[in-house]
Design an enzyme around this catalytic site. Structure first.
Site, PDB file in Angstrom:
ATOM      1  N   SER A 604     -30.219  35.952 -52.386  1.00 46.89           N
ATOM      2  CA  SER A 604     -28.875  35.416 -52.987  1.00 46.89           C
ATOM      3  C   SER A 604     -27.715  36.400 -53.066  1.00 46.89           C
ATOM      4  O   SER A 604     -27.404  36.704 -51.809  1.00 46.89           O
ATOM      5  CB  SER A 604     -29.136  34.656 -54.482  1.00 46.89           C
ATOM      6  OG  SER A 604     -28.328  33.879 -54.653  1.00 46.89           O
ATOM      7  N   ASP A 679     -31.826  24.406 -48.777  1.00 44.62           N
ATOM      8  CA  ASP A 679     -31.099  24.938 -49.923  1.00 44.62           C
ATOM      9  C   ASP A 679     -29.875  24.224 -50.236  1.00 44.62           C
ATOM     10  O   ASP A 679     -28.911  24.318 -49.544  1.00 44.62           O
ATOM     11  CB  ASP A 679     -30.850  26.506 -49.445  1.00 44.62           C
ATOM     12  CG  ASP A 679     -30.454  27.507 -50.462  1.00 44.62           C
ATOM     13  OD1 ASP A 679     -29.877  26.824 -51.505  1.00 44.62           O
ATOM     14  OD2 ASP A 679     -30.540  28.660 -50.462  1.00 44.62           O
ATOM     15  N   HIS A 711     -33.387  27.141 -52.821  1.00 42.89           N
ATOM     16  CA  HIS A 711     -33.101  28.444 -52.782  1.00 42.89           C
ATOM     17  C   HIS A 711     -34.152  29.414 -53.177  1.00 42.89           C
ATOM     18  O   HIS A 711     -33.755  30.702 -52.702  1.00 42.89           O
ATOM     19  CB  HIS A 711     -31.627  28.436 -53.824  1.00 42.89           C
ATOM     20  CG  HIS A 711     -30.922  29.657 -53.824  1.00 42.89           C
ATOM     21  ND1 HIS A 711     -30.340  30.099 -52.648  1.00 42.89           N
ATOM     22  CD2 HIS A 711     -30.524  30.480 -54.987  1.00 42.89           C
ATOM     23  CE1 HIS A 711     -29.916  31.142 -52.879  1.00 42.89           C
ATOM     24  NE2 HIS A 711     -29.765  31.655 -54.057  1.00 42.89           N
TER      25      HIS A 711
END
Length: 744
Positions: A604, A679, A711
């Site tokens: 991320s 995602d 995600h």
């Protein structure tokens, strides 16, 4: 003849042999241990629901004989069960011989009724829908809440006589005496109007999904309405069928239109809806709504689009008229918390603020006039646990001992009598009983499994250790484990940064080892804490392969006050990657580090940092694994991105000068880029754009996508597959790359 000296020598040799054999018998960690068998999973105490009398709590207990789950009442001080409140076998609808299999349960305030949810379907990170059932403890009667389709966030009214829920973008309630269902709103429509639950960006960035709230007397329901008709749609293809399915949802990217949000109150006796006055400006956020102790006074937090001005409004629930009672302004941004707490009988409220440079607690009267600052110092409140009004005692968790630790404190409403209640080093998470007489302390520290203990408040006296994970500690003694070590160093501007190392098993200071730097680095986050890190067991596995794991918290991270955190404002990525590069250079000067073999891994925001390391790192990094990265902040959502960067229209340079897309031609080192096609948060678009930029720059790299994964890129065999692949990449490019023989 018996030879004593020879006998002693044999005994000594036998002793050495035994010790050596035991040492040799220690096991190596495997990826299957971690991601398939959960060999190192710590036990905890979960599913605890405090009862009104804080001396008891309930928990779910499996009835293996009947293959159902019971709800059992426990006595707090002994930890022993005292009664089975609900037999799983009794959870049957009239005419059915099969009990429901519930996911979760909630008691009414009088503990005479229970809401059970079944067949839960996850939507996004915090949202879900399910079938709900109402159970009467006295009569053992089970009733389906509604037959109109699955419900969202079903919640008892304070008197336990009604249940409200959202469905199909509208708000409903059921009168439990008659089971009559009333539809409060009529205008809900998918991807247009939402009533009673949050849109995507509020759920993700303001951390709530349920968006309706019962008044203290149960006669009113306050609720959000999101008009998302102008918000652009994002389209994800979902794979698996003969023809891929399109999934379209409203997602406001930086600089684009947000939902227009309004707050209304529905009066149940009068069947009337009144909209609250939140001002003429519609391009705002309303990140929090809650009732005060007054059943006709609603508290609304209003935040401007740039998120540097927060106002608390008090609204008359009958007329809708509102006035600002408190205004908080910051040159960068104002963080949103759940700390706002109202005292009974309109005696004021507690609120937290960073206005003196550190997050502290303040006491205001109902007109917003400051009564006093309750906590002070060059440390910050990380969580306000709550206020016991009977004793006028506040409980909070703070960084006063160290930014790496979190401890529980109590203090009087007068700001006097502060006392630390937790003593063991590390990080403490607290679950306090409703009457503030007891609390569960979930204690975590580096190099040791977590523990769960029961304490009495306000003294903080230990009553019982509920889980010490002794079995896990014994198990770990049979494996090769490396200790987590903490260090500090100074960067060019003399700022001290915190870090940790996990050195290889059988570390030899005379050898040189490769280093994998693990990074997150996002605003207000922290990875360098006195507790086992995320991915700890994979790091231990890699340490067994001769790799040093390092982690550094750059400027912009949390636990060290507003100035340290907000220095990155309007230049997200600039100072963060500069600090990581300096960190790599610092590590490269250590006598046992091979500076030609330093890599980075992150997920991320950490994936974004990894790409910056390879593109702006000037060859410092040999390899990087970037998982689910943002590659251009223009692709990410309004709330998060604009909080730290302002809008692209106002700060184009802040977006472009720190986007790895614009530095693809400068990439040095080996790259593995991983993303999930499903995602909904950091869109697969980010990876596609980065790959396109690298192709245009004629840069070779490796990439992998996971179909339909969100995600977290998990589920099924995904984690084992992913960490196998990442390990193989590190072995080829960092641990033992071509032209080297590994350790030097």
């Amino acid at each position: 003849m018996y030879n004593k000296s020879k006998s002693g020598l044999l005994a000594l040799l036998f002793c050495f042999y035994t010790v050596a054999t035991v040492a040799q018998q220690k096991k190596d960690i495997t990826l299957e241990d971690i991601y398939r068998n959960s060999t190192f999973a710590a036990k905890t105490v979960s599913g605890v629901n405090w009862m009104r009398n804080g001396q008891f709590y309930t928990a779910e207990i499996a009835d293996e004989k009947n293959k159902v789950t019971d709800v059992v009442k426990f006595e707090v001080t002994t930890g022993k069960p005292v009664a089975t409140i609900i037999e799983g076998e009794d959870l049957k609808l009239t005419g059915s011989d099969k009990p429901i299999a519930f996911d979760a349960y909630t008691f009414s305030s009088d503990e005479k009724k229970v809401l059970f949810s079944t067949e839960r379907e996850q939507i996004y990170r915090r949202s879900s829908k399910a079938e709900f059932f109402v159970y009467e403890v006295g009569t053992k009667k089970l009733t389906q809440l509604s037959k109109g389709g699955k419900q969202m966030y079903a919640s008892f009214s304070p008197d336990g006589r009604k249940v409200a829920f959202a469905r199909d973008n509208n708000l409903f309630y059921v009168d439990l005496a008659t089971m009559q269902e009333t539809q409060v709103t009529q205008n809900g429509r998918y991807n247009q109007i939402i009533n009673g639950f949050a849109d995507w960006v509020y759920e993700e960035e303001f951390s709530f999904a349920q968006a309706f709230f019962w008044s203290p007397d149960g006669n009113k329901i306050a609720f959000y309405t999101f008009d998302e008709s102008r918000v652009p749609e994002y389209n994800m293809q979902m794979w698996g069928e003969l023809y891929p399915q399109d999934y379209r949802f409203k997602y406001p990217k930086a600089g684009e239109a947000n939902s227009v949000v309004s707050i209304s109150v529905y009066d149940l006796p009068g069947k009337k809806t009144t909209r609250m006055d939140t001002g003429a400006e519609k391009d705002i956020y309303i990140p929090r709504v809650k009732w005060t102790s007054n059943a006709n006074l609603l508290s609304i937090q209003r935040l401007n689009r740039l998120q540097n001005t927060l106002e608390i409004l008090h609204a008359n629930a009958t007329t809708g008229q509102a006035q600002v009672v408190l205004k908080e302004v910051d040159k960068a941004y104002v963080d949103i918390t759940d700390d706002l707490t109202y005292l009974d009988k309109d005696k004021g409220f507690i609120f937290s603020s960073e206005k003196d440079g550190f997050n502290h607690l303040y006491y205001y009267n109902m007109q917003g006039k400051l009564v006093r600052q309750i906590t002070k110092g060059n440390w910050e409140i990380s969580r306000f646990v709550g206020l016991d009004e009977k004793s006028k005692t506040l409980y909070y968790i703070s960084t006063e001992i160290s930014p790496l630790d979190r401890h529980l404190y109590r203090i009087s409403l007068t700001g006097k009598g502060k006392k630390r209640l937790t003593t063991a080093p590390g990080n403490h998470t607290i679950n306090m009983s409703q009457d503030y007489k007891y609390y569960l302390d979930y204690a975590a520290a580096a190099n040791t499994p977590s523990t769960v203990s029961l304490f009495g408040a306000p003294a903080g006296k230990l009553i019982k250790v509920l889980e010490d994970n002794a079995a896990l500690k014994n198990k770990l003694a049979g494996y090769h484990i490396s200790e987590q070590e903490f260090f500090t160093f100074k960067i060019a501007d003399n700022t001290t940064l915190n870090g940790f190392l996990i050195k290889p098993t059988n570390f030899d200071p005379n050898k040189k080892y490769p280093v994998l730097m693990y990074v997150y680095g996002g605003p207000g986050s922290q990875e360098v804490l006195n507790m086992m890190p995320r991915n700890n067991w994979w790091f231990q596995y890699l340490a067994g392969k001769g790799l040093i794991i390092a982690c550094i918290d750059n400027r912009g991270t949390g636990g060290r006050g507003a100035a340290f955190k907000k220095v990155t404002y309007a230049n997200l990525g600039k100072y963060e990657i500069a600090d990581q590069i300096e960190g790599a250079q610092y590590l490269g000067k250590l006598p046992y580090v091979d500076k030609s073999r330093i890599g980075m891994f992150g997920h991320s925001f950490g994936g974004y940092m990894t790409l910056l390391a390879l593109t702006k790192g000037n060859g410092v990094f040999k390899a990087g694994i970037s998982v689910a990265p943002v590659t251009n902040w223009r692709f990410y959502d309004t709330v998060y991105t604009e909080r730290y960067l302002k809008t692209p229209q106002d700060n184009a340079a802040g977006y472009d000068q720190n986007s790895p897309l614009f530095f693809a031609d400068k990439m040095q080192g080996e790259l593995l880029l991983i993303h999930g096609t499903g995602d909904d948060n950091v869109h697969f678009q980010n990876a596609v754009a980065m790959q396109d930029a690298l192709i245009s720059a004629n840069k070779q790299f490796e990439s992998f996508y996971y179909p339909n994964r969100s995600h977290g890129i998990s589920g099924g065999n995904t984690l084992l597959h992913r960490f196998n692949m990442m390990t193989d990449f590190l072995e080829r490019n960092l641990i033992n790359p071509k032209g080297t023989n590994g350790q030097q």
